[in-house]
Write an enzyme that holds these catalytic residues in place. Sequence first.
Site, PDB file in Angstrom:
ATOM      1  N   GLU A 202      37.144  32.574  51.245  1.00  0.00           N
ATOM      2  CA  GLU A 202      36.462  33.267  52.345  1.00  0.00           C
ATOM      3  C   GLU A 202      35.070  32.702  52.621  1.00  0.00           C
ATOM      4  O   GLU A 202      34.600  32.727  53.763  1.00  0.00           O
ATOM      5  CB  GLU A 202      36.373  34.765  52.049  1.00  0.00           C
ATOM      6  CG  GLU A 202      37.720  35.473  52.073  1.00  0.00           C
ATOM      7  CD  GLU A 202      38.469  35.430  50.748  1.00  0.00           C
ATOM      8  OE1 GLU A 202      39.556  36.052  50.653  1.00  0.00           O
ATOM      9  OE2 GLU A 202      37.959  34.790  49.800  1.00  0.00           O
TER      10      GLU A 202
ATOM     11  N   PHE B 160      42.090  50.723  45.589  1.00  0.00           N
ATOM     12  CA  PHE B 160      42.345  49.313  45.285  1.00  0.00           C
ATOM     13  C   PHE B 160      41.759  48.421  46.375  1.00  0.00           C
ATOM     14  O   PHE B 160      41.993  48.621  47.564  1.00  0.00           O
ATOM     15  CB  PHE B 160      43.850  49.073  45.162  1.00  0.00           C
ATOM     16  CG  PHE B 160      44.217  47.636  44.920  1.00  0.00           C
ATOM     17  CD1 PHE B 160      43.881  47.012  43.723  1.00  0.00           C
ATOM     18  CD2 PHE B 160      44.880  46.896  45.892  1.00  0.00           C
ATOM     19  CE1 PHE B 160      44.209  45.683  43.495  1.00  0.00           C
ATOM     20  CE2 PHE B 160      45.227  45.571  45.673  1.00  0.00           C
ATOM     21  CZ  PHE B 160      44.881  44.955  44.474  1.00  0.00           C
ATOM     22  N   GLN B 161      40.992  47.433  45.962  1.00  0.00           N
ATOM     23  CA  GLN B 161      40.328  46.477  46.845  1.00  0.00           C
ATOM     24  C   GLN B 161      39.447  47.163  47.887  1.00  0.00           C
ATOM     25  O   GLN B 161      39.359  46.740  49.037  1.00  0.00           O
ATOM     26  CB  GLN B 161      41.337  45.544  47.519  1.00  0.00           C
ATOM     27  CG  GLN B 161      41.964  44.555  46.522  1.00  0.00           C
ATOM     28  CD  GLN B 161      42.690  43.413  47.185  1.00  0.00           C
ATOM     29  OE1 GLN B 161      43.182  43.532  48.303  1.00  0.00           O
ATOM     30  NE2 GLN B 161      42.764  42.276  46.488  1.00  0.00           N
TER      31      GLN B 161
ATOM     32  N   LYS C  40      42.525  50.037  57.535  1.00  0.00           N
ATOM     33  CA  LYS C  40      43.917  49.683  57.815  1.00  0.00           C
ATOM     34  C   LYS C  40      44.597  50.674  58.756  1.00  0.00           C
ATOM     35  O   LYS C  40      45.371  50.283  59.642  1.00  0.00           O
ATOM     36  CB  LYS C  40      44.690  49.584  56.496  1.00  0.00           C
ATOM     37  CG  LYS C  40      46.094  49.003  56.645  1.00  0.00           C
ATOM     38  CD  LYS C  40      46.726  48.770  55.281  1.00  0.00           C
ATOM     39  CE  LYS C  40      48.098  48.103  55.423  1.00  0.00           C
ATOM     40  NZ  LYS C  40      48.704  47.833  54.084  1.00  0.00           N
TER      41      LYS C  40
ATOM     42  N   MET D 236      18.256  17.049  43.540  1.00  0.00           N
ATOM     43  CA  MET D 236      16.976  17.702  43.833  1.00  0.00           C
ATOM     44  C   MET D 236      16.479  18.481  42.634  1.00  0.00           C
ATOM     45  O   MET D 236      15.270  18.532  42.365  1.00  0.00           O
ATOM     46  CB  MET D 236      17.110  18.618  45.048  1.00  0.00           C
ATOM     47  CG  MET D 236      15.772  19.065  45.619  1.00  0.00           C
ATOM     48  SD  MET D 236      14.765  17.696  46.246  1.00  0.00           S
ATOM     49  CE  MET D 236      15.487  17.431  47.863  1.00  0.00           C
TER      50      MET D 236
END
Length: 587
Positions: A53, A115-116, A165, A484
Site C-alpha cells: 500500500e 478484525f482489521q 463495508k 548520506m
Amino acid sequence: MADDQMNGSQILLKALEEQGVDVIFGYPGGAVLPIYDEIFKQDAIRHILVRHEQGAMHAAEGYARSTGKVGVVLVTSGPGATNTVTGLTDALMDSIPVVCLTGQVPTHLIGNDAFQEADITGITRPCTKHNYLVKDVNALARTVHEAFYVARSGRPGPVLVDLPKDVMTAMGDYTPVSRVTHRTYKPRMKGDINLIRRAVDIMAAAKRPILYCGGGIINSGPAASQLLTEFVRLTGFPCTLTVMGLGAFPASDPLYLGMLGMHGTYEANLAMHGCDVMVAIGARFDDRITGRLADFSPNSTKIHIDIDPSSINKNVPVDVGIVGDVGHVLEDMIKVWKAEQASPDQKALAEWWKSIDRWRARDCLRYENSTKVIKPQYALQRLYELTKDRDDVYITTEVGQHQMWAAQHYRFDKPNHWMTSGGLGTMGYGLPAAMGVQVAHPKALVIDIAGEASVIMNIQEMSTIAQYRLPVKVFILNNEYMGMVRQWQELLYGGRYAESYMDSLPDFVKLAEAFQAVGLRATKPDEVDDVIREMIETDRAVIADIRVDKLENCFPMIPSGAAHNEMLLGPGDEAETPVAEEGMVLV
C-alpha cells in the site's frame, strides 16, 4: 426503492468516473471486496495492482506530479489503511493531490476492535489535508466530489475517505458533481492588487534582488511556469529554485542560479545571503532552504507569494505577504510591471550580476573525476547528456546522496518531469513513483535515479512493473552504503560508521532477472555510456547497477544549523564569506 438507485460501490465508481479518474492504484482485502466486485464489472477505470500500500501511495504521487491530475489509491481496512500513512505524509509535505480510499469495517462494528479495524481517520488527521468517514450511502457521492475538490484546490494535498463495508453495499442515490459545492473552503486565487503594486515598487528599487521559487509554481499548472519565465526575463533578476521547484524555470537559462539550499549551488546560496530584495514564489521556507533562520537573507526586504495563507510569516517574517495562486499573481505582477514601466537600477543590477558571476566561477559542482572508479556525478552527467534531447524523459529519485547529485547534475527545462520526495525525504519513494509516472505516460522514458539502500525499501513493486509490462528504468548509484548517513557520520560524527554499511546487498542483475526485467552493470567509467544506451534502448524494465566510488561525498553542503555563507565546497574546503560594504557584496 427508486429504480435509479445504486449500491455504494457503484456510486463510488460513478463519482470517480465523473471526476475524470482513469486509473486507481490499489490492493484488495475483505472490507473493499464489494468495490472490487464492481471494478471487475466495468472498464472505464483501470486498476493497477500494487504489491504494498505504500507503493500505491507513491505511485499515485508520481502519477499526480507528472500529470497535474489527482492520484487515486484504494486499499482495505486495518493494515491496508495504516500502510498508507508514510505516503500520505509524503504527499502532505510536498503538496501532492491524492485521494486515498480506505476500506473500513461495517459501521455497527466501528469501535469494537473488529478484525482489521483501525481508526484511520484519527490516525491520519495530522498527515492529510482533510479526511472523511462516510456513514450514509446517500452522502457518499457528495463526499467523494468534495474530497477531490479539497485535494486539488488551494495548496494541494492528500485527502482520505474511509468507507465502511456496509455503506458500500447499501442502496442509495447518486449526487452529480454539478450539485456539490464546498461551503467553507474557497481558496483565494487572485492576489491583492495593492500588495502586488507594492511588491513591484520594492522590486523596481532593488539593487541586489533574487527570485526564490518553489513547487507551488508547478502545482499551479504549466501556465505558471511560463509566466515565471516571462517575469524573470522581463526583470533580468537572478532566479533560484528549490528541490521541489526544479523545472519551473529553465535550467538552461543564464538567469538561473541553480538549486538553493543545503546542497544548492554556491552562487544561489550566496546570492540569497547577500540580496537586498528577496521574492519567494510558491515556496515555504523549509529548513533545508533557510539554514540558520537567524541569519537567513539577513539584509533583505522580503516578499512572499503563496496560495496557503498559513505559510505567510510561518517560518520567516516577510514585509509583503501576498495570498493567491502564484499563476494569477504572476500574471498581475507582469501587467503592473509593464503598466508602470518599472525598471530597476541597471548599473546596480549589473554589479550584482558581476558578483554572481564571480561566485559562479568557483564552479561549485566540480569534482575530481577518475579513469579507475565511476564517480556518481560523472554517471549522472552522462545520463543527462545521453537523454537530454528526448522530449519524453521523466526522472524520479529515491532519497539520499544520489537524489542531491541528480538535482545538481540533471537539468530540467520544463515542469512536471522531476518527481522526488522533498519534505519528508522518503526512502523507497522513487521506484513506485516511477511506476505511477509510467502508467500515466506509457511511451515515455521513465528513470528512477536510485541508491542501493533506498530502492530496496519498495523493491517489491518490480513485481507490479512486471505484471503490467512497464518499461521503467532503475539507475542505481551503488556505493554499498547508506550514502548520506555515511557522509554525515564522516563529517559530523568522527567517522563512526554506525550501521550505515550494506554488506548483504543482492546481486541487482540477478534480482532484475528474477522480476522479468533486464539487469545491467557498470564497474568502470568506460562502461557507463554503453550501459546507459542499452538501458534506454531496451523496451523492457531495466535495473542498471552502477558501481560508484564508495566514499564520495555530496558537495556543496551547508552543515545543519549553519548559514548560507558558511558552505563547504569540498573536502577540507570552506567557502569565502561575502562582506557587505557600501551596498555591494564582495568576494
